[in-house]
Design a protein around this motif. Structure first.
Motif, PDB file in Angstrom:
ATOM      1  N   SER A   1      10.259 -41.576 -19.445  1.00 22.96           N
ATOM      2  CA  SER A   1       9.851 -41.285 -20.816  1.00 22.96           C
ATOM      3  C   SER A   1       8.332 -41.345 -20.894  1.00 22.96           C
ATOM      4  CB  SER A   1      10.461 -42.307 -21.778  1.00 22.96           C
ATOM      5  OG  SER A   1       9.955 -43.606 -21.497  1.00 22.96           O
ATOM      6  N   PRO A   2       7.721 -40.580 -21.798  1.00 24.15           N
ATOM      7  CA  PRO A   2       6.257 -40.609 -21.922  1.00 24.15           C
ATOM      8  C   PRO A   2       5.704 -42.010 -22.165  1.00 24.15           C
ATOM      9  CG  PRO A   2       7.148 -38.730 -23.101  1.00 24.15           C
ATOM     10  CD  PRO A   2       8.325 -39.554 -22.665  1.00 24.15           C
ATOM     11  N   SER A   3       6.424 -42.823 -22.944  1.00 24.51           N
ATOM     12  CA  SER A   3       5.933 -44.172 -23.247  1.00 24.51           C
ATOM     13  C   SER A   3       5.919 -45.054 -21.999  1.00 24.51           C
ATOM     14  CB  SER A   3       6.786 -44.816 -24.335  1.00 24.51           C
ATOM     15  OG  SER A   3       8.155 -44.867 -23.955  1.00 24.51           O
TER      16      SER A   3
ATOM     17  N   LEU B   1       3.171 -43.818 -19.546  1.00 21.93           N
ATOM     18  CA  LEU B   1       1.849 -44.253 -19.993  1.00 21.93           C
ATOM     19  C   LEU B   1       1.655 -45.739 -19.706  1.00 21.93           C
ATOM     20  CD1 LEU B   1      -0.825 -43.834 -21.485  1.00 21.93           C
ATOM     21  CD2 LEU B   1       0.404 -44.202 -23.644  1.00 21.93           C
TER      22      LEU B   1
ATOM     23  N   ALA C   1       7.092 -51.355 -23.231  1.00 23.27           N
ATOM     24  CA  ALA C   1       7.710 -50.015 -23.217  1.00 23.27           C
ATOM     25  C   ALA C   1       9.213 -50.113 -22.970  1.00 23.27           C
ATOM     26  CB  ALA C   1       7.052 -49.162 -22.138  1.00 23.27           C
TER      27      ALA C   1
ATOM     28  N   GLU D   1      10.654 -41.268 -29.558  1.00 23.73           N
ATOM     29  CA  GLU D   1       9.820 -41.430 -28.368  1.00 23.73           C
ATOM     30  C   GLU D   1       8.339 -41.214 -28.693  1.00 23.73           C
ATOM     31  OE1 GLU D   1       8.464 -42.274 -24.725  1.00 23.73           O
ATOM     32  OE2 GLU D   1      10.453 -42.669 -25.543  1.00 23.73           O
ATOM     33  N   ARG D   2       8.083 -40.330 -29.615  1.00 24.24           N
ATOM     34  CA  ARG D   2       6.694 -40.083 -30.017  1.00 24.24           C
ATOM     35  C   ARG D   2       6.064 -41.333 -30.616  1.00 24.24           C
ATOM     36  NH1 ARG D   2       4.663 -35.179 -34.041  1.00 24.24           N
ATOM     37  NH2 ARG D   2       2.421 -35.537 -33.766  1.00 24.24           N
TER      38      ARG D   2
ATOM     39  N   ARG E   1       7.090 -44.475 -30.066  1.00 24.08           N
ATOM     40  CA  ARG E   1       6.981 -45.469 -28.999  1.00 24.08           C
ATOM     41  C   ARG E   1       5.728 -45.238 -28.166  1.00 24.08           C
ATOM     42  NH1 ARG E   1      13.147 -44.635 -26.828  1.00 24.08           N
ATOM     43  NH2 ARG E   1      14.214 -45.348 -28.712  1.00 24.08           N
ATOM     44  N   THR E   2       5.458 -43.975 -27.884  1.00 21.75           N
ATOM     45  CA  THR E   2       4.279 -43.645 -27.081  1.00 21.75           C
ATOM     46  C   THR E   2       3.000 -44.019 -27.821  1.00 21.75           C
ATOM     47  OG1 THR E   2       5.479 -41.806 -26.064  1.00 21.75           O
ATOM     48  CG2 THR E   2       3.096 -41.805 -25.829  1.00 21.75           C
ATOM     49  N   ARG E   3       2.997 -43.802 -29.128  1.00 18.55           N
ATOM     50  CA  ARG E   3       1.828 -44.181 -29.924  1.00 18.55           C
ATOM     51  C   ARG E   3       1.622 -45.700 -29.909  1.00 18.55           C
ATOM     52  NH1 ARG E   3       2.423 -40.403 -35.402  1.00 18.55           N
ATOM     53  NH2 ARG E   3       1.729 -38.434 -34.456  1.00 18.55           N
TER      54      ARG E   3
END
Length: 251
Positions: A150-152, A155, A215, A225-226, A228-230
């Protein structure tokens, strides 16, 4: 869940070994904490049991953390085994040598009084170089990875590993400055100079645990997910500020 997914989720042999060794090293640190308190000796200085304690606790925690965090990365299994295996072995060597020197009543770092002590000091320095290479290998894998995470989490892993590299770079500076001062006849100054960088080294070392763990926990929320990534991005930025603040205050 398919058989293939089950296999992926299973703990790999090299990771299992790292967890077990990490537990032993951490236990060693706890034992030396008890010894330190029971002996009533000083918490300061290169001869203190505190050094064996901190090396055991720190390497034990870092080894287990690195094994867990990098388990999410999709990399060649032989490469994974080589990198994590090398980190595991060098962790044992570092803790064992530092502990041995503490019990011998001599400094472990920057000590060139005898050929044996010189060998120990240089082995510890070489071990630090091996650690940097292994973590750099995992960092490159994380920076190259574009799928399977996942992106989060991606990162979080990238920030944690890059920050760990920065912490190791600080450690390398500590060793280089200490060796230079020690060989120049300024042993006390060597320990003082190296000690000034310990706080920022400590804070940066454990980003690899804090950010990926956050994360992982966020996966159990209902957030997108957006979002979470933030949150991970904001937390990473705050962590970077803490590192910079620690550097300014203590260096």
């Amino acid at each position: 869940m398919s058989i293939q997914q089950l296999r992926r989720s299973a703990v790999r042999p090299v990771e299992r070994a790292a967890y077990r060794v990490g537990a032993v090293l951490f236990a060693s640190g706890l034992v030396h904490l008890v010894v330190l308190v029971a002996s009533g000796t000083s918490w300061e200085g290169p001869l203190s049991y505190r050094k064996a304690m901190t090396f055991g606790l720190s390497f034990g925690l870092t080894l287990a953390t690195l094994a867990w965090a990098t388990s999410f990365l999709r990399i060649n299994e032989k490469t994974r085994t080589a990198l994590l295996g090398a980190f595991t072995v060098v962790s044992v060597v570092e803790v064992a040598l530092v502990t041995m020197q503490v019990w011998r009543g001599v400094p472990s770092h920057f000590n060139f009084e005898t050929p044996f002590d010189s060998f120990v000091s240089m082995t510890l320095a070489l071990g630090g170089a091996v650690i940097i290479v292994t973590v750099l290998g995992f960092t490159i894998a994380a920076l190259r990875s574009t799928s399977g995470l996942s992106p989060s989490m991606l990162l979080a892993l990238r920030f944690g590993l890059v920050t760990l590299i920065a912490a190791l770079a600080v450690g390398a500076v500590m060793i280089a400055d200490g060796v230079s001062l020690s060989r120049g006849g300024h042993l006390e100054l060597a320990y003082t100079t190296a000690g000034a960088l310990k706080p920022v080294h400590f804070v940066a070392m454990h980003a690899i645990l804090v950010i990926p763990a956050l994360a992982w926990l966020l996966r159990f929320t209902t957030w997108t997910e957006r979002k979470r990534t933030r949150v991970i991005a904001a937390t990473a930025a705050l962590y970077a500020v803490v590192i910079a603040g620690t550097w300014l205050v203590f260096s």
